[in-house]
Design an enzyme around this catalytic site. Sequence first.
Site, PDB file in Angstrom:
ATOM      1  N   GLU A 188      95.123  23.958 -22.772  1.00 58.58           N
ATOM      2  CA  GLU A 188      96.017  24.263 -21.659  1.00 58.58           C
ATOM      3  C   GLU A 188      95.850  25.714 -21.267  1.00 58.58           C
ATOM      4  OE1 GLU A 188     100.106  23.015 -22.102  1.00 58.58           O
ATOM      5  OE2 GLU A 188     100.837  24.753 -20.988  1.00 58.58           O
TER       6      GLU A 188
ATOM      7  N   GLU B 237     103.463  31.581 -15.757  1.00 58.33           N
ATOM      8  CA  GLU B 237     104.758  31.013 -16.104  1.00 58.33           C
ATOM      9  C   GLU B 237     105.790  32.117 -15.915  1.00 58.33           C
ATOM     10  OE1 GLU B 237     104.860  27.707 -19.400  1.00 58.33           O
ATOM     11  OE2 GLU B 237     103.631  29.377 -20.107  1.00 58.33           O
TER      12      GLU B 237
END
Length: 250
Positions: free
Chosen positions: A133, A138
Amino acid sequence: MKKILVLLIITNFSFAQQKRKLVWEENFDGKTLNEKVWNIELGDGCPNCGWGNAERQLYTKDNHKLVDGKLVITAKKEGDKYSSTRITTKAKKEFKYGRIEAKAKLPVGHGIWPAFWMLGSNIDKVGWPKCGEIDILEYVGREPDMVFTSLHTKDSHGNTINTKKTKFEDIEEGYHVFAVDWTKEKMDFFVDGKLVYTFNPESRTEEVWPFDQPFYILVNMAIGGNFGGPEVDDKIFPQEFIIDYIRVYE
């Protein structure tokens, strides 16, 4: 003065990108998402309920729209239910190496968790986190002014050690460019052209470096969860996560 410096950095960064070959871009033109490119994921993630992170939102087809060449994702609370949007390019647009970037404007508020990220195309075969990932962006509203960039692998798993959070005092103001430069040897993460994190491991076993395969792109805004919450301030809703464009360079 800070805004002028950020504008200069973005301008210089964009000029440098002209020297690279643009292989794909999404400008969100038109009235609806191009479903030849995008999948709209729905529901609460069950049987992996809460999308694996105890998130509170249901993903729907009704929490996004295209406006003036921008994707607007709106997180809402109606009654006791939260809703948002999650889209992916899985099996439609997948990339191996290159620079992947998005220009976006962040939502704000405690409980908000927008992201621009990638997953390995072999996820259905090997599962997560073995597929790998790449978290290019974020942001969690409970930590204002902070941008998180992370990598999840079988070696580092969920509570990853391969992560960095960087303070940007004006990150909630206006649009910013979030990018990863991904090669066979390393990954460099950037915010507005500023290098914020490099992953360059000595060992490149499958457990440490599952990044020699195609990955697909995801864009979503989660609510609450293990990382975004657990508390959610209901007074913040609705909130918008706005993406101006996504570009991929060789």
